[in-house]
Design a protein around this motif. Structure first.
Motif, short mmCIF file in Angstrom:
data_model
loop_
_atom_site.label_atom_id
_atom_site.label_comp_id
_atom_site.label_asym_id
_atom_site.label_seq_id
_atom_site.Cartn_x
_atom_site.Cartn_y
_atom_site.Cartn_z
N SER B 185 0.88 -1.19 0.10
CA SER B 185 -0.13 -0.12 0.18
C SER B 185 0.87 1.17 0.26
CB SER B 185 -0.79 -0.24 1.35
OG SER B 185 -1.69 1.12 1.20
N ILE B 189 1.64 4.64 -2.95
CA ILE B 189 1.87 6.10 -3.02
C ILE B 189 2.84 6.48 -3.52
CG2 ILE B 189 1.74 8.10 -1.06
CD1 ILE B 189 0.27 6.07 0.82
N ALA B 208 -8.56 10.74 -7.71
CA ALA B 208 -8.51 9.83 -6.83
C ALA B 208 -9.83 9.66 -5.73
CB ALA B 208 -7.49 9.70 -5.77
N SER B 209 -10.38 8.20 -5.69
CA SER B 209 -11.66 8.10 -4.88
C SER B 209 -11.57 6.99 -3.90
CB SER B 209 -12.97 8.29 -5.78
OG SER B 209 -13.15 7.26 -6.59
N SER B 210 -12.44 6.23 -3.80
CA SER B 210 -12.65 5.32 -2.77
C SER B 210 -11.52 4.14 -3.12
CB SER B 210 -13.93 4.73 -2.43
OG SER B 210 -14.42 3.86 -3.85
N GLY B 211 -11.43 3.75 -4.38
CA GLY B 211 -10.50 2.80 -4.59
C GLY B 211 -9.17 3.08 -4.04
N PHE B 212 -8.72 4.06 -4.39
CA PHE B 212 -7.20 4.48 -4.05
C PHE B 212 -7.30 4.74 -2.61
CE2 PHE B 212 -3.68 7.57 -3.17
CZ PHE B 212 -2.77 6.85 -3.90
N CYS B 213 -8.30 5.44 -2.19
CA CYS B 213 -8.41 5.44 -0.57
C CYS B 213 -8.10 4.31 0.13
CB CYS B 213 -9.67 6.43 -0.21
SG CYS B 213 -9.96 6.68 1.27
N ASP B 214 -8.98 3.46 -0.24
CA ASP B 214 -8.67 1.98 0.49
C ASP B 214 -7.34 1.44 0.23
OD1 ASP B 214 -11.31 2.64 1.52
OD2 ASP B 214 -12.34 0.84 0.41
N THR B 215 -7.07 1.25 -0.82
CA THR B 215 -5.92 0.67 -1.20
C THR B 215 -4.58 1.10 -0.64
OG1 THR B 215 -6.84 -0.02 -3.51
CG2 THR B 215 -4.77 -0.64 -3.11
N SER B 216 -4.64 2.45 -0.40
CA SER B 216 -3.29 3.48 0.08
C SER B 216 -3.74 3.57 1.63
CB SER B 216 -3.31 4.77 -0.29
OG SER B 216 -4.51 5.37 -0.15
N ARG B 217 -4.73 3.19 2.37
CA ARG B 217 -4.90 3.28 3.72
C ARG B 217 -3.75 3.03 4.68
NH1 ARG B 217 -6.98 1.62 8.32
NH2 ARG B 217 -7.75 -0.25 7.41
N VAL B 218 -3.49 1.72 4.62
CA VAL B 218 -2.42 1.09 5.45
C VAL B 218 -1.08 1.74 5.23
CG1 VAL B 218 -3.88 -0.50 6.66
CG2 VAL B 218 -2.30 -1.08 4.73
N GLY B 219 -0.86 2.20 4.06
CA GLY B 219 0.35 2.44 3.61
C GLY B 219 0.67 3.76 3.89
N GLY B 220 -0.44 4.64 4.15
CA GLY B 220 -0.21 6.07 4.57
C GLY B 220 -0.16 6.27 5.90
#
Lengths: 278, 278
Positions: B185, B189, B208-220
């Protein structure tokens, strides 16, 4: 305005609801009569037909078919349209569509409403699906200013946030934030399946919680969607995946060489940078 | 039962709330007096002290410090404990902790409550944080059955789902579903930041919307968390990352060679397989 919508699924049906509510007359087209009937009953269109001559009097047609058939559909529409009718589509890739479609119809202007949900079909259509979401219009150097002059206010009236850029920039941008996440996320699931110690794989499944759930969500979505992205945006998906692989390589190097300070800087940069995408 | 909790943050404080509610006497320890005072005021502990001799009468101690200091903390506790006191920790990696800690205290049994939230500190502590979440106990061949006999029912009483496995299997399983997602994740980013066309990068941020938001969450997420995973579970993180890179390589190969049928099969497998992790 008389507006045509060809393809009455989630996107086509939702456009129909909004345009009717805004006072336009919406004429729908679908391959199957049952879809036409449903769209009329649920109020997404004023009239609908399996026959393309229903579009003979419209000022704008939204082609809401799958990506692969947009250009052939525009070609099929040609004999039925008035010469000043503007044609647009709603496909999530643009270069693979707009040049071919514009060859079929000079007043073609590509579009991509970035709204959706998991469910598909006319039953999933809803009013205000596009409100406060990005709606991208992708003119080329050949696109007629008239097409933009008619389409842009119409899209604006959906309360969407309208962006205008080239098909190439659209495809490159969505590769990063929509198509690459699907590949990244799907490969996570795939990698976990390759744990050959069955006890560990079972434990991993039992321990997985919100972090795994979110990171794997788009990768575990409809297979057709991922296939379509790779297929119709192949160059940009390859470019973003190649850049991504270089990041994974870099990360492996940092961890294997125990460069903790550099890793800490990278992780802090990710933490900071994510906000700009939200 | 008299229960000690050393380290009064999110996890320590939340354990305190639950054990007090269950009728136990909870004695807390923290480095700073202000933390002790807060824990008493908010009701997470019965008493608290910056002095380790508060643990002289307890039957179990939960060491809730950062991973790096668990084993030194167990060593520091040694002079103050009764010989039959069971000691456990709450660290999210186990091999790097349990062997060293068990050398300091024979009745040590490693644990990992897989519950958490973004906020940290005693202010974020809450009752029932562990209910319906995995709580892993990681005995080794040397672990005394007495330690398990005392700790397992205690953990069970938190309404947690208790799992028992080796430290090695724990670390391998969490690498897949917790540590690898952070790396995957975060690299997403990082890759997006390497788009050098500033217009495209801006468009990507806007689209960027929900797909990017979810996939990048733990990496951020918190940089320290990712660093800790890489550092203290280095072997398993490297192993999972290497397997993951092979998947990315394979995907790049499928797309570049236009093996659409195989890609469709892979995406369908991901779609199917994800459910087992939810």
């Amino acid at each position: 305005m008389r507006i045509g919508i060809l393809g009455l699924g989630l996107i086509g049906g939702s456009l129909g609801y909004d345009f009717r509510r805004l006072g336009h007359t919406v004429l729908g087209g679908a391959r199957r009569q049952v879809t036409c009937d449903r769209a009329i009953v649920c109020g997404a269109v004023d009239q609908a037909s399996t026959d393309l001559d229903i579009f003979g009097t419209v000022e704008v047609v939204f082609v809401c078919t799958p990506i692969a058939v947009v250009a052939p559909t525009v070609a099929a529409l040609r004999p039925y349209l008035q010469s000043n009718t503007v044609v647009t589509d709603v496909g999530s890739v643009k270069s693979a569509i707009v040049y071919e479609a514009a060859e079929q119809w000079p007043l073609f202007l590509g579009g991509h409403p970035m709204a959706g949900k998991t469910e598909v079909g006319i039953e999933a259509a809803q009013p205000a699906l596009f409100a406060h979401r990005a709606y991208v219009l992708t003119p080329t150097e050949q696109t007629s200013p008239e097409a933009m002059a008619i389409l842009k206010p119409l899209v604006n009236s959906l309360e969407a946030e309208v962006f205008v850029c080239s098909p190439e920039n659209h495809d490159r941008a969505v590769a990063w934030i929509s198509h690459l996440p699907v590949m990244v996320s799907g490969s996570l699931i795939q990698a976990c399946l390759h744990e050959d110690d069955i006890r560990v794989r079972k434990l991993a499944q039992q321990f997985a919680s919100s972090g795994f759930c979110d990171t794997s969500r788009v990768g575990g979505g409809h297979p057709e969607l991922g296939l379509m992205m790779a297929r119709y945006n192949r160059t940009e998906v390859m470019r973003s995946l190649t850049a991504y692989r270089a990041e994974i390589d870099h990360l492996i190097q940092l961890i294997s060489q125990e460069h903790w300070d550099t890793l800490a800087d990278t992780l802090a940069e990710n933490h900071q940078a994510r906000d700009a995408f939200l």
